[in-house]
Write a protein that holds these residues in place. Sequence first.
Motif, mmCIF file in Angstrom:
data_model
loop_
_atom_site.group_PDB
_atom_site.id
_atom_site.type_symbol
_atom_site.label_atom_id
_atom_site.label_comp_id
_atom_site.label_asym_id
_atom_site.label_seq_id
_atom_site.Cartn_x
_atom_site.Cartn_y
_atom_site.Cartn_z
ATOM 1 N N ILE A 188 -52.371 14.883 -22.755
ATOM 2 C CA ILE A 188 -53.010 15.858 -21.874
ATOM 3 C C ILE A 188 -52.650 15.544 -20.424
ATOM 4 O O ILE A 188 -52.105 14.486 -20.105
ATOM 5 C CB ILE A 188 -54.544 15.890 -22.057
ATOM 6 N N THR A 189 -52.991 16.470 -19.539
ATOM 7 C CA THR A 189 -52.618 16.357 -18.134
ATOM 8 C C THR A 189 -53.539 15.390 -17.394
ATOM 9 O O THR A 189 -54.757 15.521 -17.452
ATOM 10 C CB THR A 189 -52.674 17.743 -17.465
ATOM 11 N N PHE A 190 -52.941 14.411 -16.708
ATOM 12 C CA PHE A 190 -53.674 13.501 -15.838
ATOM 13 C C PHE A 190 -53.302 13.828 -14.390
ATOM 14 O O PHE A 190 -52.120 13.997 -14.083
ATOM 15 C CB PHE A 190 -53.304 12.044 -16.106
ATOM 16 N N ILE A 191 -54.304 13.911 -13.512
ATOM 17 C CA ILE A 191 -54.054 14.055 -12.068
ATOM 18 C C ILE A 191 -54.740 12.883 -11.391
ATOM 19 O O ILE A 191 -55.964 12.758 -11.420
ATOM 20 C CB ILE A 191 -54.562 15.394 -11.525
ATOM 21 N N PHE A 192 -53.948 12.026 -10.795
ATOM 22 C CA PHE A 192 -54.378 10.719 -10.306
ATOM 23 C C PHE A 192 -54.263 10.687 -8.784
ATOM 24 O O PHE A 192 -53.241 11.072 -8.221
ATOM 25 C CB PHE A 192 -53.461 9.661 -10.938
ATOM 26 N N VAL A 193 -55.320 10.244 -8.121
ATOM 27 C CA VAL A 193 -55.327 10.151 -6.656
ATOM 28 C C VAL A 193 -55.206 8.690 -6.236
ATOM 29 O O VAL A 193 -55.918 7.822 -6.758
ATOM 30 C CB VAL A 193 -56.623 10.754 -6.077
ATOM 31 N N THR A 194 -54.298 8.398 -5.316
ATOM 32 C CA THR A 194 -54.153 7.044 -4.791
ATOM 33 C C THR A 194 -53.495 7.081 -3.416
ATOM 34 O O THR A 194 -52.854 8.069 -3.043
ATOM 35 C CB THR A 194 -53.314 6.160 -5.744
ATOM 36 N N HIS A 195 -53.682 5.992 -2.666
ATOM 37 C CA HIS A 195 -52.936 5.823 -1.423
ATOM 38 C C HIS A 195 -51.908 4.704 -1.584
ATOM 39 O O HIS A 195 -51.210 4.354 -0.634
ATOM 40 C CB HIS A 195 -53.893 5.484 -0.264
ATOM 41 N N ASP A 196 -51.809 4.165 -2.800
ATOM 42 C CA ASP A 196 -50.912 3.046 -3.101
ATOM 43 C C ASP A 196 -49.579 3.589 -3.624
ATOM 44 O O ASP A 196 -49.500 4.080 -4.744
ATOM 45 C CB ASP A 196 -51.580 2.136 -4.137
ATOM 46 N N GLN A 197 -48.531 3.476 -2.824
ATOM 47 C CA GLN A 197 -47.250 4.074 -3.216
ATOM 48 C C GLN A 197 -46.613 3.356 -4.402
ATOM 49 O O GLN A 197 -45.953 3.985 -5.228
ATOM 50 C CB GLN A 197 -46.287 4.114 -2.011
ATOM 51 N N GLU A 198 -46.803 2.042 -4.533
ATOM 52 C CA GLU A 198 -46.244 1.340 -5.683
ATOM 53 C C GLU A 198 -46.901 1.818 -6.979
ATOM 54 O O GLU A 198 -46.239 1.963 -8.017
ATOM 55 C CB GLU A 198 -46.421 -0.173 -5.523
ATOM 56 N N GLU A 199 -48.198 2.053 -6.923
ATOM 57 C CA GLU A 199 -48.939 2.582 -8.064
ATOM 58 C C GLU A 199 -48.394 3.954 -8.456
ATOM 59 O O GLU A 199 -48.184 4.243 -9.632
ATOM 60 C CB GLU A 199 -50.418 2.692 -7.666
ATOM 61 N N ALA A 200 -48.175 4.797 -7.470
ATOM 62 C CA ALA A 200 -47.666 6.144 -7.725
ATOM 63 C C ALA A 200 -46.273 6.106 -8.354
ATOM 64 O O ALA A 200 -45.989 6.826 -9.310
ATOM 65 C CB ALA A 200 -47.638 6.948 -6.430
ATOM 66 N N LEU A 201 -45.406 5.259 -7.833
ATOM 67 C CA LEU A 201 -44.043 5.168 -8.355
ATOM 68 C C LEU A 201 -44.039 4.663 -9.794
ATOM 69 O O LEU A 201 -43.247 5.119 -10.619
ATOM 70 C CB LEU A 201 -43.203 4.236 -7.477
ATOM 71 N N ALA A 202 -44.942 3.736 -10.104
ATOM 72 C CA ALA A 202 -44.944 3.112 -11.427
ATOM 73 C C ALA A 202 -45.485 4.026 -12.519
ATOM 74 O O ALA A 202 -45.064 3.939 -13.671
ATOM 75 C CB ALA A 202 -45.764 1.819 -11.383
ATOM 76 N N MET A 203 -46.422 4.913 -12.174
ATOM 77 C CA MET A 203 -47.182 5.628 -13.196
ATOM 78 C C MET A 203 -46.802 7.087 -13.397
ATOM 79 O O MET A 203 -47.079 7.658 -14.451
ATOM 80 C CB MET A 203 -48.679 5.558 -12.854
ATOM 81 N N SER A 204 -46.184 7.715 -12.441
ATOM 82 C CA SER A 204 -46.146 9.181 -12.396
ATOM 83 C C SER A 204 -44.918 9.801 -13.048
ATOM 84 O O SER A 204 -43.822 9.245 -13.018
ATOM 85 C CB SER A 204 -46.195 9.643 -10.927
ATOM 86 N N ASP A 205 -45.138 11.003 -13.608
ATOM 87 C CA ASP A 205 -44.025 11.903 -13.918
ATOM 88 C C ASP A 205 -43.626 12.657 -12.657
ATOM 89 O O ASP A 205 -42.439 12.858 -12.385
ATOM 90 C CB ASP A 205 -44.430 12.908 -14.994
ATOM 91 N N GLU A 206 -44.649 13.098 -11.896
ATOM 92 C CA GLU A 206 -44.424 13.846 -10.663
ATOM 93 C C GLU A 206 -45.389 13.331 -9.592
ATOM 94 O O GLU A 206 -46.528 12.967 -9.899
ATOM 95 C CB GLU A 206 -44.667 15.348 -10.867
ATOM 96 N N ILE A 207 -44.918 13.330 -8.344
ATOM 97 C CA ILE A 207 -45.735 12.895 -7.211
ATOM 98 C C ILE A 207 -45.785 14.006 -6.173
ATOM 99 O O ILE A 207 -44.756 14.633 -5.874
ATOM 100 C CB ILE A 207 -45.151 11.630 -6.554
ATOM 101 N N PHE A 208 -46.976 14.264 -5.638
ATOM 102 C CA PHE A 208 -47.131 15.123 -4.471
ATOM 103 C C PHE A 208 -47.505 14.211 -3.305
ATOM 104 O O PHE A 208 -48.550 13.556 -3.336
ATOM 105 C CB PHE A 208 -48.246 16.156 -4.664
ATOM 106 N N VAL A 209 -46.663 14.172 -2.277
ATOM 107 C CA VAL A 209 -46.947 13.363 -1.088
ATOM 108 C C VAL A 209 -47.607 14.264 -0.051
ATOM 109 O O VAL A 209 -47.026 15.273 0.370
ATOM 110 C CB VAL A 209 -45.661 12.750 -0.503
ATOM 111 N N LEU A 210 -48.837 13.904 0.352
ATOM 112 C CA LEU A 210 -49.605 14.725 1.287
ATOM 113 C C LEU A 210 -49.768 14.033 2.629
ATOM 114 O O LEU A 210 -49.848 12.806 2.714
ATOM 115 C CB LEU A 210 -50.996 15.036 0.723
#
Length: 363
Positions: A188-210
């Motif tokens: 199912i779809t996960f939408i994950f919020v973080t300010h940690d860029q290493e976390e985002a790079l490690a976990m994501s299929d897609e990233i939105f940088v805001l």
Amino acid sequence: MAETIIRFENVTKQFDNDPPVLDNVSFEIEKGKFYTLLGPSGCGKTTILRLIAGFLEASDGKIFLNDKVINEIPANKRPVNTVFQDYALFPHLNVFENVAFGLRIKKMKKDVIQQKVVEALRFVNLAGYEKREITEMSGGQRQRVAIARAIVNEPEVILLDEPLSALDLKLRTEMQYELRDLQRRLGITFIFVTHDQEEALAMSDEIFVLNKGEIQQSGTPIDIYDEPINRFVADFIGESNIVSGKMIQDFEVEFVERRFECVDQGFNPNEVVEVIIRPEDLEITTEEKGNLRVTVDWVLFRGVHYEIGCIDEDGNEWLVHSTKKAKIGEKLGLAFDPEAIHVMRLGETEEEFDARLESYEEA
């Protein structure tokens, strides 16, 4: 073609007369993927999560879920569940009752609740913990309970609001793997919020940088890391060396008063640009062999590599990641390939940027 599950269409969120927290934002979320909303505090990422959940109402624009507008649908009627930063567990209830809470609200039968809770706890590796008190659980175990409570309702989307921020580094890394594996198993779809860029790079299929209520760039972790659209994205995603330059012509760029071969094209002759070179793409060599001549200013040992700060002959600072050790005051050369140079156009929109990258592929 992947199916879209959530769509924002020109969504703005403004509180009173303050500047918009979200400013005319549009994007699509595809079903079954792991998305990360990444950015500094106050950029609007948690606001997006709360708009999807139904905890906030949009000031303008439309929010779609499965092609239906959900702006007016209350939170408890939306097929989404949220895992909060503090997990929001009930300390007076044991593990089973925390996970079963939503099912009891729906007045499901006891045998159905029993089956669903046991299955959810098994899914998050907490089988046998049903009677454990929440106060007796570790931080990682509490997070699993919160996730079990979210998935037991069989939502179409799970929203995660910085759920790893309270964990220590080692546990945080373990939970990154567990969350990613869980999402793949659930499908199912996960939408994950973080300010940690290493976390985002490690976990994501897609990233939105805001940043400041706007999406600066979206794409896969590799795309965003290798091809940042502007200085903010380049600086926020990983560490970067960024200098001003001039695009002389296709495949030739000038910076630090020298011209270098590069792989970029589609710019105007002599267009002012910004140039990025990642620290790991700089190779330490002799002064004679280097593209740049530098003096080592400081050195830090980071375990897997040395972090080396250098200054070139024009006073520009360069950050290097290398397995080679260097000494403060040592004079070195820094070598890099044309592929290591990434040229960024000033003020380019994401649509213009994507079109330019497509032209590279066609060429």
